[in-house]
Write a protein that holds these residues in place. Structure first.
Motif, PDB file in Angstrom:
ATOM      1  N   GLY A  20       0.820  -1.201   0.000  1.00 39.63           N
ATOM      2  CA  GLY A  20       0.000   0.000   0.000  1.00 39.63           C
ATOM      3  C   GLY A  20       0.853   1.249   0.000  1.00 39.63           C
ATOM      4  N   SER A  21       0.250   2.361  -0.407  1.00 36.09           N
ATOM      5  CA  SER A  21       0.981   3.624  -0.442  1.00 36.09           C
ATOM      6  C   SER A  21       1.101   4.208   0.957  1.00 36.09           C
ATOM      7  CB  SER A  21       0.265   4.612  -1.364  1.00 36.09           C
ATOM      8  OG  SER A  21      -1.035   4.892  -0.862  1.00 36.09           O
ATOM      9  N   GLY A  22       2.070   5.076   1.119  1.00 38.91           N
ATOM     10  CA  GLY A  22       2.251   5.753   2.393  1.00 38.91           C
ATOM     11  C   GLY A  22       3.623   5.507   2.981  1.00 38.91           C
ATOM     12  N   SER A  23       3.983   6.394   3.900  1.00 40.36           N
ATOM     13  CA  SER A  23       5.265   6.293   4.589  1.00 40.36           C
ATOM     14  C   SER A  23       5.086   5.548   5.911  1.00 40.36           C
ATOM     15  CB  SER A  23       5.809   7.692   4.862  1.00 40.36           C
ATOM     16  OG  SER A  23       4.977   8.362   5.803  1.00 40.36           O
ATOM     17  N   ILE A  24       6.192   5.291   6.584  1.00 42.66           N
ATOM     18  CA  ILE A  24       6.116   4.666   7.904  1.00 42.66           C
ATOM     19  C   ILE A  24       5.326   5.563   8.858  1.00 42.66           C
ATOM     20  CG2 ILE A  24       7.436   3.828   9.883  1.00 42.66           C
ATOM     21  CD1 ILE A  24       9.697   3.127   7.962  1.00 42.66           C
ATOM     22  N   ASP A  25       5.510   6.871   8.745  1.00 39.39           N
ATOM     23  CA  ASP A  25       4.736   7.803   9.575  1.00 39.39           C
ATOM     24  C   ASP A  25       3.239   7.663   9.307  1.00 39.39           C
ATOM     25  OD1 ASP A  25       6.986   8.818  10.788  1.00 39.39           O
ATOM     26  OD2 ASP A  25       7.144  10.558   9.460  1.00 39.39           O
ATOM     27  N   ASP A  26       2.865   7.481   8.037  1.00 41.16           N
ATOM     28  CA  ASP A  26       1.453   7.284   7.693  1.00 41.16           C
ATOM     29  C   ASP A  26       0.908   6.013   8.336  1.00 41.16           C
ATOM     30  OD1 ASP A  26       1.323   9.568   6.043  1.00 41.16           O
ATOM     31  OD2 ASP A  26       2.158   8.434   4.350  1.00 41.16           O
ATOM     32  N   PHE A  27       1.698   4.949   8.291  1.00 36.75           N
ATOM     33  CA  PHE A  27       1.258   3.689   8.900  1.00 36.75           C
ATOM     34  C   PHE A  27       1.064   3.859  10.399  1.00 36.75           C
ATOM     35  CE2 PHE A  27       4.142   1.510   5.533  1.00 36.75           C
ATOM     36  CZ  PHE A  27       3.238   1.808   4.531  1.00 36.75           C
ATOM     37  N   GLU A  28       2.025   4.511  11.049  1.00 35.26           N
ATOM     38  CA  GLU A  28       1.942   4.701  12.494  1.00 35.26           C
ATOM     39  C   GLU A  28       0.723   5.528  12.868  1.00 35.26           C
ATOM     40  OE1 GLU A  28       4.748   6.072  16.257  1.00 35.26           O
ATOM     41  OE2 GLU A  28       5.191   6.851  14.250  1.00 35.26           O
ATOM     42  N   PHE A  30      -2.121   5.770  11.245  1.00 34.97           N
ATOM     43  CA  PHE A  30      -3.307   4.932  11.078  1.00 34.97           C
ATOM     44  C   PHE A  30      -3.516   4.040  12.295  1.00 34.97           C
ATOM     45  CE2 PHE A  30      -5.018   0.758  10.005  1.00 34.97           C
ATOM     46  CZ  PHE A  30      -6.256   1.091   9.449  1.00 34.97           C
ATOM     47  N   TYR A  31      -2.447   3.380  12.739  1.00 34.98           N
ATOM     48  CA  TYR A  31      -2.587   2.465  13.873  1.00 34.98           C
ATOM     49  C   TYR A  31      -2.832   3.213  15.179  1.00 34.98           C
ATOM     50  CZ  TYR A  31      -0.807  -0.914  10.525  1.00 34.98           C
ATOM     51  OH  TYR A  31      -0.638  -1.703   9.416  1.00 34.98           O
ATOM     52  N   ALA A  32      -2.223   4.381  15.331  1.00 30.36           N
ATOM     53  CA  ALA A  32      -2.462   5.181  16.538  1.00 30.36           C
ATOM     54  C   ALA A  32      -3.920   5.614  16.615  1.00 30.36           C
ATOM     55  CB  ALA A  32      -1.542   6.397  16.550  1.00 30.36           C
ATOM     56  N   ARG A  33      -4.476   6.046  15.480  1.00 29.88           N
ATOM     57  CA  ARG A  33      -5.881   6.454  15.466  1.00 29.88           C
ATOM     58  C   ARG A  33      -6.795   5.268  15.747  1.00 29.88           C
ATOM     59  NH1 ARG A  33      -5.787  10.326  10.058  1.00 29.88           N
ATOM     60  NH2 ARG A  33      -5.263  12.276  11.133  1.00 29.88           N
TER      61      ARG A  33
END
Length: 232
Positions: A20-28, A30-33
């Motif tokens: 999927g698209s996105g950076s590691i910050d984007d992944f984090e 998503f999971y934090a939310r």
């Protein structure tokens, strides 16, 4: 002169793996939310209030003491956002609906939103961070009824450019006014501009104001995106 050199900062780059698209910050993010939403749902409104009771007592005491020390004077700061692809009218219609009872939509806009619900006498109860302090306060008189103090505000923008204006006092359950808000919206050729002003007691440290300007940027960006998603 010292010959000790500071090592370069560590850098981590995602090379492969996720499709999927996105950076590691984007992944984090998503999971934090997702984790935060789980805790909000499991605890519920009263559970959150019980959990934060001591923090709220301390935060409200800070605001009350700051207001008393300031003698009714406030200092202001303004966050400005521009949006493309959505009109201010469409956004404000979404906001009206959300503030009429969609607490989930209001809460998810910021990690430090804990309660956002209509209170007694038409006021709106908010439990959120003001700087580092968790506070429970009310917003009252959104719209023209509460504009008396705002008509002379230095931050007031021309009606011709920003026709959509909302103002409010922020007050504690005991009636102590601890802040103000003035939000102004005006359409542009491809969207709209939001001018978001918050007023805090002059005795508050500057970082309290700075963090609420950041708070505005996060919550309104997310509300705008939510409104655009519904419209789409």
């Amino acid at each position: 002169m010292s010959d000790i050199q500071t090592p370069p900062p560590v850098a981590v780059t995602l090379v492969s793996g996720p499709t999927g698209s996105g950076s590691i910050d984007d992944f984090e993010l998503f999971y934090a939310r997702r984790a935060l939403d789980r805790f909000r749902v499991r605890l519920g409104r009263q559970g959150l209030l019980d959990l934060l009771a001591a923090d709220i007592e301390e935060g409200n005491a800070f605001l009350r003491e700051s207001a008393i020390a300031s003698g009714g004077s406030f200092k202001a700061g303004t966050t400005v956002l521009t949006t493309r692809g959505l009109t201010s009218g469409a956004f404000l219609a979404w906001m009206d609906k959300a503030f009429s009872g969609d607490e989930k939509a209001l809460l998810t806009a910021h990690p430090e939103h804990y309660v956002m619900t209509p209170g007694p006498d038409g006021a709106f109860n908010v439990v959120e961070n003001i700087g580092p302090h968790v506070c429970s306060f009310f917003m009252g008189g959104w719209g023209t009824d509460a504009m008396a103090w705002a008509v002379d505000a230095d931050e007031l923008l021309p009606e011709s450019e920003f026709p959509h204006k909302m103002s409010s006092n922020l007050f504690l359950p005991d009636g102590t006014v601890v802040g103000r808000a003035l939000t102004q919206f005006g359409d542009t050729a491809d969207g709209f501009t939001a001018s978001l002003t918050v007023y805090v007691p002059t005795a508050c440290p500057q970082d309290v104001l700075e963090h609420h300007l950041r708070h505005y940027a996060v919550e309104f960006r997310n509300w705008i995106i939510a409104a655009a998603t519904v419209r789409a």
